[in-house]
Design a protein around this motif. Sequence first.
Motif, PDB file in Angstrom:
ATOM      1  N   ARG A   1       0.840  -1.204   0.000  1.00 55.31           N
ATOM      2  CA  ARG A   1       0.000   0.000   0.000  1.00 55.31           C
ATOM      3  C   ARG A   1       0.875   1.254   0.000  1.00 55.31           C
ATOM      4  O   ARG A   1       0.589   2.218  -0.705  1.00 55.31           O
ATOM      5  CB  ARG A   1      -0.931   0.006   1.217  1.00 55.31           C
ATOM      6  N   ARG A   2       1.921   1.220   0.791  1.00 56.30           N
ATOM      7  CA  ARG A   2       2.812   2.377   0.863  1.00 56.30           C
ATOM      8  C   ARG A   2       3.523   2.600  -0.473  1.00 56.30           C
ATOM      9  O   ARG A   2       3.632   3.739  -0.950  1.00 56.30           O
ATOM     10  CB  ARG A   2       3.846   2.149   1.967  1.00 56.30           C
ATOM     11  N   ALA A   3       4.006   1.521  -1.093  1.00 53.96           N
ATOM     12  CA  ALA A   3       4.687   1.651  -2.378  1.00 53.96           C
ATOM     13  C   ALA A   3       3.739   2.176  -3.446  1.00 53.96           C
ATOM     14  O   ALA A   3       4.083   3.096  -4.204  1.00 53.96           O
ATOM     15  CB  ALA A   3       5.268   0.304  -2.797  1.00 53.96           C
ATOM     16  N   LEU A   4       2.535   1.609  -3.526  1.00 58.21           N
ATOM     17  CA  LEU A   4       1.567   2.061  -4.527  1.00 58.21           C
ATOM     18  C   LEU A   4       1.138   3.502  -4.286  1.00 58.21           C
ATOM     19  O   LEU A   4       0.945   4.270  -5.234  1.00 58.21           O
ATOM     20  CB  LEU A   4       0.349   1.140  -4.531  1.00 58.21           C
ATOM     21  N   SER A   5       0.996   3.883  -3.023  1.00 56.32           N
ATOM     22  CA  SER A   5       0.628   5.265  -2.720  1.00 56.32           C
ATOM     23  C   SER A   5       1.702   6.223  -3.217  1.00 56.32           C
ATOM     24  O   SER A   5       1.392   7.268  -3.815  1.00 56.32           O
ATOM     25  CB  SER A   5       0.429   5.430  -1.207  1.00 56.32           C
TER      26      SER A   5
END
Length: 262
Positions: free
Chosen positions: A140-144
Amino acid sequence: MFQDTWRALKALRSRFRTQRERMARLEGFSANVAHELRTPLATLITGTELSLREGGLPPPAQERLGAHLEELRRLSGIVDDMLFLAQARGGQRARREPVDSLALLAREVASFHEAAIDEAGLTLRVDGDGGGDFDAPLLRRALSNLIDNAARYATPGSAIRVAIEALGRGRMRLSVLNEGAEIPPDRLPRLFDRFYRADAPRERPGEHHGLGLSIVAAIARMHGGAPFARSGPGGTRIGLTLSGARRPSAYTARRSPTAAPP
């Protein structure tokens, strides 16, 4: 001839070892500094918040404190990111758990960027799906970070595309494509360097601190993969590969029926 080659290889190995040791010392220093800054920053943030809530301050003082609070929170975010990068470089691995639908995870992340995407006159779609054992919070952090980066540089009125692809042999590829100005080839390898901005003049002061794509690279390595960046006339695609995917038969039936058409 052989002896000359051997001496050259030994010298190269020695330089590499020296450089690696130097990087390790710098990494440890950065981690220690970041750790020491966390407590005083938290104290300053709490004290500033209390002062603003108490009221009774003249409007100019309130504005100054509000600006200070914003900068303190930004610094706190930088410190947290530096600690995360230090832990990742220190060998921390992803915490694996079953993720049935990466497309669903990507849509959840995209929903948090909906206002910024609408404000920029953009649209976003998710293509493909897959599942496996991944660290969902890290993805989630990478995609955000990838969506935020794409939204900042996308041409108004264009579409951002999140692509999820199975590569075989237990590997997946996640990427975000945006239409916009082409990034020169000599700058692409540096996109994942800390504090590097490919187009610094376009940034507003204090808006971003240049660690977002470094974190993407760290998360890729924590999943046994690697980051990548490509740019051309059709746009810029930045993403990461991951290990831990299931075979297609394990997730094809779970593909979200609301997935956007390719």
